[in-house]
Design an enzyme around this catalytic site. Structure first.
Site, mmCIF file in Angstrom:
data_model
loop_
_atom_site.group_PDB
_atom_site.id
_atom_site.type_symbol
_atom_site.label_atom_id
_atom_site.label_comp_id
_atom_site.label_asym_id
_atom_site.label_seq_id
_atom_site.Cartn_x
_atom_site.Cartn_y
_atom_site.Cartn_z
ATOM 1 N N PHE A 92 11.589 28.772 -1.177
ATOM 2 C CA PHE A 92 10.510 27.687 -1.972
ATOM 3 C C PHE A 92 9.578 27.419 -0.618
ATOM 4 C CE2 PHE A 92 13.200 27.338 -5.172
ATOM 5 C CZ PHE A 92 14.220 27.020 -5.195
ATOM 6 N N TRP A 117 6.068 24.145 -8.288
ATOM 7 C CA TRP A 117 6.429 24.529 -7.122
ATOM 8 C C TRP A 117 7.853 25.473 -6.238
ATOM 9 C CZ3 TRP A 117 9.839 21.931 -3.670
ATOM 10 C CH2 TRP A 117 9.626 21.797 -2.257
ATOM 11 N N HIS A 118 8.622 25.112 -7.064
ATOM 12 C CA HIS A 118 9.575 25.816 -6.844
ATOM 13 C C HIS A 118 10.068 26.852 -6.413
ATOM 14 C CE1 HIS A 118 11.132 21.500 -7.604
ATOM 15 N NE2 HIS A 118 12.449 21.179 -6.360
ATOM 16 N N GLY A 119 8.951 28.062 -7.589
ATOM 17 C CA GLY A 119 9.099 29.184 -7.570
ATOM 18 C C GLY A 119 7.678 30.222 -8.283
#
Lengths: 474, 328
Positions: free
Chosen positions: A474, A323-325
């Site tokens: 993000f 999800w962060h990147g």
């Protein structure tokens, strides 16, 4: 517009001044308009995207609530979830998966040319998508009544303090606040001002200055990876990302509080954690609880035996990392934390109750040894989070086997101490008092003195680049 | 410990301090912010230049450029630290001759953008040079870097604010920050204030910041050619409109200076460019680093520059005399 810029302070002042002159429904309409203005300030091209997903989710929720047909309800849920996930997946992950597919096939000797689109990431898409998903799921499971007002629902999604980088608000928490009238409360207004000042200090003074050392270490300007470079880089980034994100969260919460909204707390002194489980109860709380409630528990949580519990833990953390990147480094970061949590659970299980919650012991030596140990485990994972590639992260970590000393390293350590100790002391203070900002429960003269010191620190010691908040990407 | 999804209102006990006018406390904090800012603004306007060697030297250069003319052609030599370290001004004036009034205006960390608008501001402030010489290496000539907040305060005029924003396609957040810097001395100079404080808090801080300074990457010669042509043409046309002669001076550097494309571009743009001596002609000991010269290196460079500059100025002067135009 960035929270730590003059234009945002001007925007916030004007919005708050106008806000309290209006009645409830006018307030909501005005806030919705300025929130879209705020979003469009970042990039107006993506206004259509957020509008489409807002309208579709709004309608799907209403239709789900009105339908008794399980198939219809499931189809509507699938439509809303599918649209949101497709938007997020397309804009954020298309190039990543395309490149990874081509690279993977390449290792098997199959050469393919996969077109890359070089898409720009719509601001805040990871955050507002999770909010929309939480809303539609809660309506589906009848945990929440859908909003009958598009304005109210749209405001829940786009309220500008949390729009770009959270905290991710639960619909059951924020939507009722949007729907009901907010009353003026001078004490809450005061708390909002103090939170904003504290957030500015965390971001502008701590994070932006630690960023210099982190960048120097990870870019190679401080030299080849070695023990000092690794420690400087890991420590600097650990405090940079904490100051940055907790600062942003404080400013978001403070800004919302000026208008009578209450956002959830997002950080509770995470580097004072004594276990990894505790760390995840204190770090980016809005995301970790979202993952727990909508992913981990949906997968089965800890209800189906130890093996499935470990699987669910790892899956949740890997997806949380992703999800962060769109980079394998984030996947590795999530996997490391998943591994940590699984291992910790196994060790606890061997010695007693795996779900035991640690009690606090702020000043005991044993507790400090645990905190230092956990902090360093977290720093190892941060190296992957910060590095541009897995190879570079491993190279950086490989510095543990090399010693080199330069005079600049002592200067860098002193610099880091100057800018991390204040935040560390602040955290100790908040941990011992349970306050949300220092001197919250003290006399007004103390509050004013605290405000003055924050203002002076921000004016005199802010890092001199315009550094966007890390979580904006993000 | 409160629940992790708690909001600030539901979990906190009430403050237990009664009878306090919290609105007044909040407004006091906000007024304090304005007051402290005002104090900083006053302090930087009053004391910063005096306490900063760099700013006081820049101010001295600026005053010298703006001081009354001396009845001879006024030659303004503008540039960044390469000018400051690379040219021995006393030697230059002696070698070029006293018939020209050569005044230096060196501002560290400046580049093309700074001087594009800096030149225009000089004219708006009443400086009317006969000759404007710009000494920039290739990278600051073709790059889009500029001195940021200090540029907006010291080198940008109010009338040029919107063209500058449009020219650089600044994001609205950046543009509003530049606007504040244009009017606020403290906001423009806050990074220098921070450096001053850090130097007190962290011994030998300058050694660390030198190591952390950004390093430019490779330049594309084709881009150098096209951008320098466009920029030199701009300066040539802009100065000609004002009746001012323009010339670019390329300093020597130890690394590849990409001077060939610039020299080619200057021919096409019709702008005079002086490149009196290449970096390879200097022994390594005459460079402080990749770009800055030592005192000895500056002497060598100035001795090469002076005759080339004298020739250029004499030709300009002769041309004006032949055309029946005033020299100054």
């Amino acid at each position: 517009m960035l929270f730590d810029t003059p234009v945002f302070l001007l925007f916030l002042t004007l919005v708050v001044a106008a806000y309290w002159r209006l009645r409830h429904h006018q307030q909501n309409r005005m806030l919705l308009a300025v929130s879209y203005l705020f979003y469009g300030w970042w990039d107006y091209r993506f206004l259509a995207l957020i509008l489409i997903s807002t309208v579709v989710d709004f309608q799907c929720a209403r239709l789900i609530a009105r339908s008794d047909n399980p198939l219809h309800r499931r189809l509507l849920l699938a439509l809303s979830v599918g649209l949101n996930v497709c938007f997020l997946g397309f804009f954020k992950y298309y190039d990543f998966f395309a490149e990874s597919l081509a690279a993977g096939l390449g290792t098997l000797g199959i050469e393919v040319s996969v077109p890359l689109l070089k898409l720009i990431l719509p601001p805040g898409i990871s955050f507002y998508t999770f909010q929309e998903l939480a809303y539609i799921v809660d309506v589906y499971y009848k945990r929440l009544e859908p909003s009958e007002s598009l304005v109210d629902y749209a405001l829940f999604i786009t309220l500008f303090p949390h729009l770009i980088a959270g905290p991710i608000q639960r619909p059951s928490h924020l939507l009722p606040q949007v729907q009901r009238e907010r009353t003026w409360d001078a004490r809450q207004f005061h708390d909002g001002v103090m939170l904003i000042l504290t957030g500015m200090f965390r971001k502008c003074v701590i994070a932006d200055n630690c960023a210099l050392i982190a960048e120097g270490a990870f870019s190679g300007k401080l030299g080849e990876p070695s023990i000092p470079v690794l420690l400087l880089g890991a420590y600097a980034f650990a405090w940079q990302i904490y100051g940055d994100f907790s600062g942003y969260s404080d400013i978001a919460r403070g800004s919302a509080q000026l208008m009578g909204f209450h956002f959830m707390v997002n950080f509770r002194q995470p580097y004072l954690s004594r276990t990894l489980q505790d760390f995840w109860r204190r770090w980016h709380i809005s995301l970790s609880t979202w993952l727990r409630d909508y992913l981990y528990i949906s997968l089965g949580g800890n209800r189906h035996g130890e093996a499935k519990t470990y699987r669910n833990l790892l899956t949740t953390m890997v997806l949380g990392g992703l999800w962060h990147g769109a980079n394998w480094t984030f996947v590795v970061w999530g996997t490391i934390h998943g591994g940590y949590l699984a291992l910790e659970r196994w060790v606890k299980g061997k010695s007693g109750n795996p779900d035991a919650v640690e009690s606090h012991g702020l000043f005991s030596p044993g507790a400090w040894l645990q905190r230092i140990f956990i902090f360093h485990l977290v720093c190892v994972a941060w190296v992957f989070f910060r590095a541009e590639s897995i190879q570079k992260a491993l190279t950086m970590l490989g510095g543990i086997g090399r010693w080199e000393w330069r005079p600049e390293y002592m200067i860098a350590f002193v610099f880091l101490c100057v800018f991390t100790l204040p935040l560390f002391v602040l955290d100790l203070l908040l941990e011992s008092t349970g306050e949300e900002y220092p001197f919250e429960r003290h006399q007004p003269v103390v509050a004013v003195a605290y405000a003055a010191s924050m203002i002076l620190a921000v004016l005199l010691l802010s890092g001199n680049q315009i550094n966007a908040f890390i979580y904006f990407q993000f | 410990m409160p629940s992790s999804t708690s909001s600030s209102s539901s979990s906190r006990p009430t403050a237990g301090i009664h009878g306090v006018n919290w609105l007044r406390v909040s407004l006091t904090a906000i007024v304090l912010l304005a007051a402290i800012y005002g104090l900083m603004e006053f302090a930087t306007r009053r004391f910063l230049v005096r306490s900063s060697k760099i700013l006081s030297r820049i101010e001295a250069d600026r005053r010298a450029v703006m001081s009354p003319r001396q009845g001879k052609p006024l030659v303004v030599l503008a540039g960044n630290s390469l000018l400051l370290f690379g040219v021995d001004m006393d030697l230059l004036r002696r070698e070029v001759g006293s018939e020209y009034d050569i005044r230096r205006y060196a501002v560290e960390q400046t580049a093309f953008v700074d001087w594009k608008y800096g030149y225009r501001r000089l004219l708006k402030e009443g400086v009317k040079p006969d000759v404007f010489l710009l000494m920039l290496a290739t990278r600051p000539l073709v790059g889009d870097e500029f001195r940021r907040d200090q540029f907006a305060y010291y080198q940008l005029s109010t009338e040029d604010y919107l063209p500058f924003v449009s020219d650089l396609r600044l994001h609205p957040t950046d543009a509003t920050g530049q606007l504040l810097s244009h009017y606020s001395n403290f906001y423009a100079n806050r990074s220098d204030v921070r450096k001053f404080i850090l130097a007190k808090l962290v011994p030998n801080m300058a050694n660390l910041t030198t190591r952390l300074a950004p390093v430019g990457g490779q330049l594309d010669p084709a881009r150098v050619l096209s951008v320098s042509k466009e920029r030199l043409r701009w300066f040539e046309q802009e100065t000609r409109k004002d009746g001012v002669k323009f010339a670019l001076i390329l300093p020597p550097t130890r690394v590849d200076g990409y001077t060939e494309p610039v020299l080619e571009a200057s021919k096409t743009a019709g702008a005079a460019t002086l490149f009196p001596i290449a970096g390879a002609s200097f022994p390594p000991g005459e460079f402080l680093d990749a770009h800055h010269l030592t005192e000895k290196g500056a002497k060598r460079f100035t001795e090469s520059l002076a005759p080339a500059l004298k020739t250029e100025l004499d030709q300009w002067r002769a041309g004006r005399q032949k055309a029946g135009l005033r020299i100054h």
